[in-house]
Structure formats: C-alpha cells, structure tokens
Design an enzyme around this catalytic site. Structure first.
Site, PDB file in Angstrom:
ATOM      1  CG  HIS A 152     -10.934  -6.510   6.270  1.00 37.17           C
ATOM      2  ND1 HIS A 152      -9.360  -6.839   7.576  1.00 37.17           N
ATOM      3  CD2 HIS A 152     -10.169  -6.514   5.548  1.00 37.17           C
ATOM      4  CE1 HIS A 152      -8.354  -7.570   6.491  1.00 37.17           C
ATOM      5  NE2 HIS A 152      -9.333  -8.101   5.320  1.00 37.17           N
ATOM      6  CD  GLU A 207      -1.644  -2.460   1.697  1.00 33.61           C
ATOM      7  OE1 GLU A 207      -0.425  -2.719   1.474  1.00 33.61           O
ATOM      8  OE2 GLU A 207      -2.239  -3.563   1.031  1.00 33.61           O
ATOM      9  CD  GLN A 210      -8.541  -5.839  -2.742  1.00 33.86           C
ATOM     10  OE1 GLN A 210      -8.225  -7.154  -1.552  1.00 33.86           O
ATOM     11  NE2 GLN A 210      -7.923  -6.563  -3.334  1.00 33.86           N
ATOM     12  CB  ILE A 219      -4.729   3.402   3.090  1.00 32.13           C
ATOM     13  CG1 ILE A 219      -4.420   4.897   2.591  1.00 32.13           C
ATOM     14  CG2 ILE A 219      -5.617   4.493   4.446  1.00 32.13           C
ATOM     15  CD1 ILE A 219      -5.424   5.917   2.312  1.00 32.13           C
TER      16      ILE A 219
HETATM   17  C1  TPP Z   1      -2.202  -4.897   4.276  1.00 33.66           C
HETATM   18  C2  TPP Z   1      -3.267  -5.683   4.043  1.00 33.66           C
HETATM   19  N1  TPP Z   1      -3.300  -5.191   2.653  1.00 33.66           N
HETATM   20  C3  TPP Z   1      -4.316  -5.741   1.238  1.00 33.66           C
HETATM   21  C4  TPP Z   1      -5.458  -7.179   2.223  1.00 33.66           C
HETATM   22  C5  TPP Z   1      -5.588  -7.346   1.566  1.00 33.66           C
HETATM   23  N2  TPP Z   1      -5.756  -9.026   1.354  1.00 33.66           N
HETATM   24  C6  TPP Z   1      -6.167  -9.543   1.965  1.00 33.66           C
HETATM   25  S1  TPP Z   1      -5.917 -11.626   2.088  1.00 33.66           S
HETATM   26  C7  TPP Z   1      -4.532 -10.884   0.763  1.00 33.66           C
HETATM   27  C8  TPP Z   1      -3.745 -11.698  -0.244  1.00 33.66           C
HETATM   28  C9  TPP Z   1      -2.440 -12.516   0.460  1.00 33.66           C
HETATM   29  O1  TPP Z   1      -1.567 -12.794  -0.315  1.00 33.66           O
HETATM   30  P1  TPP Z   1      -0.838 -13.705   1.211  1.00 33.66           P
HETATM   31  O2  TPP Z   1       0.161 -13.236   1.692  1.00 33.66           O
HETATM   32  O3  TPP Z   1       0.141 -14.359  -0.123  1.00 33.66           O
HETATM   33  O4  TPP Z   1      -1.725 -14.913   1.989  1.00 33.66           O
HETATM   34  P2  TPP Z   1      -2.983 -15.937   0.845  1.00 33.66           P
HETATM   35  O5  TPP Z   1      -3.917 -15.265   1.600  1.00 33.66           O
HETATM   36  O6  TPP Z   1      -2.647 -16.594  -0.249  1.00 33.66           O
HETATM   37  O7  TPP Z   1      -2.331 -16.577   2.318  1.00 33.66           O
HETATM   38  C10 TPP Z   1      -4.632  -9.795   0.113  1.00 33.66           C
HETATM   39  C11 TPP Z   1      -4.523  -8.569  -0.396  1.00 33.66           C
HETATM   40  C12 TPP Z   1      -4.902  -6.931   3.450  1.00 33.66           C
HETATM   41  N3  TPP Z   1      -5.999  -7.580   4.348  1.00 33.66           N
HETATM   42  N4  TPP Z   1      -4.249  -6.599   4.411  1.00 33.66           N
END
Ligand code: TPP
Ligand code: MG
Lengths: 326, 331
Positions: A129, A60, A82, A87
């Site tokens: 969230h 972010e 998202q 942020i």
């Molecule tokens: C700081 C933040 N940015 C974005 C998100 C939205 N989000 C939730 S899970 C995810 C993907 C995470 O990917 P990864 O770290 O590979 O874990 P996985 O879900 O594959 O287990 C995202 C972008 C979030 N929860 N927190």
C-alpha cells in the site's frame, strides 16, 4: 487567492469538468459514498447523481477495462484506483488494452480515459500500500503520466487530463492530500509537458517529482544557508517530459541531482539522467546523481520506512557531493 | 439426516478462550494505535471472532491458512503468539516479520499461517497452490482454509481460484466472512445475489451458508468441509454471515452513522459471539463462571505483557532495510 487542500483541488477539478462536460462518468471503489476514502469525490454524487458517479465492486480489472470500453464509445471515463498497488490486478487492461488500442487500430481509436491513482509511502502502510509505480507506466508507449506536487498543479493538470483524448495515469500522493496551497477561483488549466521551475538557482539543478518536490524545497533552504544556490525543477508530467527546461537548467548549473521516491533501478531518474547525458554532456561538471528509495519493498516499520524514503538530509548531502563539498 | 458435529467441552473452552484472546488483543492494539505507536491502519476483526476461533480448533498444525487484511484473528487462531504479533504492529525486530510486514502481512509459516494480505483476494490463489502441494505433490491429507471477505468474491481471481481448485479437487475450504460491507460500500450495491454461497454452483462444489456468530453452526459446517477435503473430495465454499463492529480501519470515523446506521451496528452487537458462547457454557454447566473469569483475567495480563514486550523490543537495524529481498545462502 484562496488556500485549499490538494484533495479539494482534485475534487474541484472533477466537479468543474463534470459541469462543463456532461459526458464525464466517474467510477471506482467507494467513490460515491461520503466522497471516498480520501474525500476526493465529496459532493459529486449529491450534485451530479448516480448516473454520473458509481461505486464499483472490488474489481480493478473491470474498472480499468470498462474505462477503455466506455472511452471507446464516447464517454469520458474518469476512473479511480484507491491505491495504485491495486492496479496490478488490471495490468492487462491498462497496458495491453488502454495503452495500445489507438496504435493497434491504426490511429482510429480515441480514448479519453483518466486513471486517478493514489500512491506513495510515508504513512506506514506496508509493502502493498506504499508503492510508487509511475516508472512502469512511463515505460509503456501510449500512456501519459502525470504527478502533481501541489494543489494548484493538481487541479490544473487534472482538468487538462480530463480534456485529453489519450489514456492518462494521474498519480496523487497520499502524503500530499492534506497539504495546502493557493489556487485561483477562476478557470485555468496546466499544460502537459511543461515543467515548473520551483526555485531559480545557479549552482545545481535538482529535478524532483511529487512529494519529493517539497523535500527538495526544504533542502534548498538548508543549502542556501550554506551558500549553495539550487534550482529546483518539477517536471509535473513524466510523459510527456519537458526536456528543454531540464536541459537549459543543467547547461546553466553544470550539475544535476534527481530525486524520486520510487526505486532507483529503471526509474524515471535513470531516464532523466540519460536525457542529460545525451543533450548536456559537455556542460556537466560532475556525474549526475540520483536519490531514490532503496532497492527493497517499502518496509512497514516506521524506522525502516523513514530510512528508505529520500530525506531532506540525503538531498542536502547529495547536492554537496556533486559540488565536491562536504 | 447427516449427523451434526458438536464441539466437546475442551473445544468449546478453547474456542471461547481464542475468541476472547482475539478481542482483547485488538483492544490492546487499538490502545497502542491511539498512542501513535502503530502506523498505517489496522482492520479490526472484533465481532467476527467466532469464525477464526472455530476454524482454529478444527485445524491441525500441519494444515495451512491464508488470511486477509483483517487478519489478527486468523493469526491467533492458527497459533500466533500475541507478543510477537504486537511487536510486529509496532514495527519491531521481534515481530513475526521483523517489523517489515505490519498488520496486513502478519505471517507465521511454522504454524501454517501463510500470511495476511494487503491485497483483497490475495490469498485465494495462494491457497490453491497450497492445495497442489498437499494433494498432488505430497499426497498427504492436510487441508487449507482460505479466509476472505465477500468483497473479494468480486475480484477475477476468485473465479480463477475456485475453478482450478474444483477441477483438480484440491483440499481447500474457501471460507467467506460476509460482514456485509467492503470499506464504505454495502453488499446491496456490490453483489447481485443475496448469498455468496450460490457462487459455488459455477464450480460444482458445495456452497453452504452459516451464522458466522454461532460457534455451533460454524463447527458443524467447517468439520464437514474439512473432512471432505481431507478425504480427497475437493473444495467447498462456506459463507459465514457476520459483522464488524468497528470501522473498516481504525480511525474510520463513519463506522457508526455514516455508511451504516447506529441501529444496525447495535443490533449486531447484540449477537456478540463471545457473550453468546459464554452464556451457553454457563447455562449448560460446561464450566463455571469463575473459570471464564479466570480465562479473561489471564488473557488481560497476557495482553499487558505483549504490549510491554513489543514496546521494549528493539527496532530493526538499518542494515535490515535491504536484507530479505532475495533468498541468500546463510554463511
Ligand atoms: C485488490 C485490492 N483492492 C482494493 C483494496 C482496498 N480495500 C481494502 S479492504 C477492502 C474491502 C474488502 O472487503 P471484504 O473483502 O468484504 O473484506 P472486509 O474488509 O469486509 O473484511 C478494500 C476495497 C485492496 N486492499 N486490495
Ligand atoms: Mg466485507
């Protein structure tokens, strides 16, 4: 007039602006793939290609920071959070960089940056969230803050935002994405700083933002059946704030109830109440009332979440309170 | 050649049981979700169970973990009780967080689970703090396993956390569950390197890749990293290659044939860590099929009970809404 969803209104605004202006670049998490998690960028990749829209890693700080850098160098940056909660990883980029760069450089910098962020409670997503963070950004000079409550405004305000040369916080509400409303086919924009009077009334002024506008409208229906005629004002943009519309309404009704979903303490309601106090004190027949979420994080449990979100019933009883009727 | 650590019979059976407990828990939770009893979204761990289950048997109760949005498996592996977890998913008072947290904030401090996290990368720095408590303040030999996805390694906090843990030689095992996707985005477009483990080089710490669906590799690699950390040798970065079978979140309709192909999903299902270990146990006569069947049967009834417990648990009281914002002295 065609009836479309709020999410489609956003998508249409993005596509139309990108057609009009080839300098617009979109980036954010998952925005390229299948239109993103909320479908707001559906079809953008197919129409404009990978050099106009990009998925980013989960980063972010650089999404916003690169938004600043891109904007400073002549690209109109349209970046996405998202969930607004994320942020908070990028507060330095937003508040130390984006909000201040023009001022710090003596008015030299031009920063066409729009930060679209989805926010709000109501979906059982828990404390990280479900936040509404607009007050934080309203507090900081240099950011414009936009909160559309319906598809028509969402489209018109986003088009205005993209054409503005300032950093803009554009808050979309997760509960509103699937709501529908009339949106004309032709070109239009909605100006910043112009509130919308959603309902004309004479007994009380209700100022409500985003999702709360819908709840206030419901409440007005109930109140009407009881002989209370509420005027409802949707400021649409909090910075700039259309004080004139609010003040002339309060001068007419003599009573004001402010409804927002974010917490009360230091929220936009406090600011609006101050404005009323400053400019319409002599016209008030009762203290200004605000209805907000409780001063606690948004709880996961559906029961507690429903308890904290301002409800139609709370708005109805709040209005009766300022009217001394129960 | 360094000696390879091999799990004994008891550990293998425990890992097997825990993997199955995680899977059956999530299948049950999905049922309740489909009935509309769980709000928000759940991120399922199905397919990745070997990682948490193996880590779980290697940790002591006094060790800690930090978990992620995909945290049910971590919670169970660190001693979480499925009835209280289920109650949390249903937002009830008997849940681990009194219903205030939900799937993404499941925490059980008494078992050393410092909590799931809604923020990607949210646990990274917290694990560093736990390392400070253990190594610098209390000078004990406890360790922390920090779970995170490969996507979290693109957050700035990843760099800050590993750097600090490395210079202060903190007892943290950074355990990256690389399931190849972050929501709809593939590692191919988000990581400039093929392996997350190479990022360890920036901090001068070991970076090790292992098959995240292979209990034996996990056991070996994690045992060594934990031993190094316990002895004051500092952190490691371990990358376990794995895959989530289900969508990013429950209801992600594109999980099969949207951002990833059905063939890819099926190929990974063939590497099911539970079936793999089950077959090994039987083939090598570590236990009879009957025992594995009994484990499964018992777990199924545990899940029925957990679901019932959750549904019968009372809702939080209205007065709970504004409690717990601050610590307040008990009267
Ligand atoms: C700081 C933040 N940015 C974005 C998100 C939205 N989000 C939730 S899970 C995810 C993907 C995470 O990917 P990864 O770290 O590979 O874990 P996985 O879900 O594959 O287990 C995202 C972008 C979030 N929860 N927190
Ligand atoms: Mg991943």
């Amino acid at each position: 007039m065609p009836v479309i969803r709020y999410s489609q209104a956003i998508r249409d605004a993005i596509a139309e602006e990108m057609r009009r202006d080839k300098d617009i670049f979109v980036m954010g998490e998952d925005v390229e793939t299948m239109g993103g998690v909320f479908g707001c960028t559906k079809g953008i990749l197919e129409e404009f290609g990978h050099d106009r829209i990009r998925n980013t890693p989960i980063s972010e700080a650089v999404i916003i920071g690169a938004g600043v850098g891109g904007a400073l160098t002549g690209t109109r940056m349209l970046v996405e959070m998202q969930y607004v909660d994320f942020i908070l990883h990028a507060m330095d980029q937003t508040i130390n960089q984006a909000a201040k760069v023009r001022y710090m450089t003596g008015g030299k910098a031009i920063l066409p940056l729009v930060i679209r962020a989805q926010q709000g409670s109501g979906r059982g997503n828990g404390a990280q969230h479900s936040q509404n963070l607009e007050a934080i950004f309203c507090h900081m000079p240099g950011l414009k803050v936009v909160m559309p409550s319906n598809p028509y405004d969402a489209k018109g305000l986003l088009k205005t935002a993209v054409r503005d040369n300032n950093p803009i916080m554009f808050f979309e509400h997760k509960v509103l994405y699937n709501t529908t409303g009339e949106v004309p086919d032709g070109e239009y924009t909605v100006p910043f700083g112009k509130a919308d009077i959603k309902r004309v009334g004479k007994d009380v002024t209700i100022v409500a933002t985003s999702w709360m506008v819908l709840k206030a409208m419901e409440a007005a229906g109930i109140l009407e059946a009881e002989g209370i005629d509420a005027e409802i004002i949707d400021p649409r943009t909090l910075v700039p704030l259309d004080k004139d519309t609010i003040i002339s309404s309060v001068k007419k009704t003599g009573r004001a109830v402010i409804v927002h979903e974010s917490h009360g303490v230091c929220g936009i309601g406090a600011e609006i109440a101050f404005v009323i106090n400053e400019l319409a004190f002599d016209w008030l027949d009762a203290p200004v009332k605000r209805i907000t979420s409780a001063q606690a994080p948004i709880p996961y449990s559906r029961k507690l979440e429903q308890l904290t979100i301002p409800s139609t019933e709370k708005i109805v009883s709040g209005v009766k309170e300022v009217l001394n009727r129960s | 050649m360094p000696d390879i650590k091999i799990p004994g019979r008891e550990s293998l059976l425990k890992i097997y049981e825990q993997m199955l407990r995680i899977r059956l828990f999530e299948q049950k939770a999905t049922e309740l979700f489909t009935q509309g009893l769980v709000t928000g979204s759940m991120h399922l761990y199905i397919g990745e169970e070997a990682i948490a289950a193996t880590a779980g048997v290697l940790l002591r109760k006094t060790d800690t973990i930090t978990s992620t949005h995909r945290g049910h498996g971590h919670c169970i592996a660190k001693g979480g009780k499925t009835d209280r977890m289920m109650a949390e998913l249903l937002g009830r008072k008997a849940g681990y967080c009194g219903g205030k947290g939900g799937s993404m904030h499941m925490a059980d401090f008494t078992e050393g689970n410092l909590g799931a996290n809604g923020m990607v990368g949210g646990g990274l720095a917290i694990s560093v703090g736990a390392g400070i408590t253990n190594a610098i303040m209390k000078k004990n030999d406890s360790v922390t396993i920090c779970f995170f996805g490969e996507g979290a390694t693109n957050e700035g906090i990843f760099h800050e956390s590993l750097n600090l843990a490395a210079i202060w030689k903190l007892p943290v095992i950074f355990l990256c569950e690389n399931n190849l996707y972050q929501v709809f985005t593939s590692v191919k477009e988000s990581l400039p390197v093929k392996n997350v483990s190479v990022r360890a080089a920036s901090y001068g710490i070991p970076g090790i890749i292992c098959d995240g669906n292979d209990v034996f590799e996990l056991y070996d690699v994690l045992s060594s990293a934990i031993e190094i950390a316990r002895k004051g040798g500092g952190p490691s970065l371990i990358e376990a290659k794995t895959y989530r079978w289900e969508g990013h979140y429950t209801g992600d309709g594109y999980a099969k044939g949207g951002y990833r192909s059905i063939e890819e999903v099926e190929a990974w299902k063939a590497k099911d860590p539970i079936a793999r270990l089950g077959a090994y146990i039987i083939k090598n006569m570590i236990a009879e099929r009957g025992l594995l069947e009994k484990i499964q049967k018992d777990l199924k009834s545990e899940m029925e009970k957990a679901a019932l417990f959750a549904q019968e648990s009372p809702w939080p009281d209205d007065g709970d809404l504004c409690k717990d914002v601050f610590f307040e002295r008990q009267v």
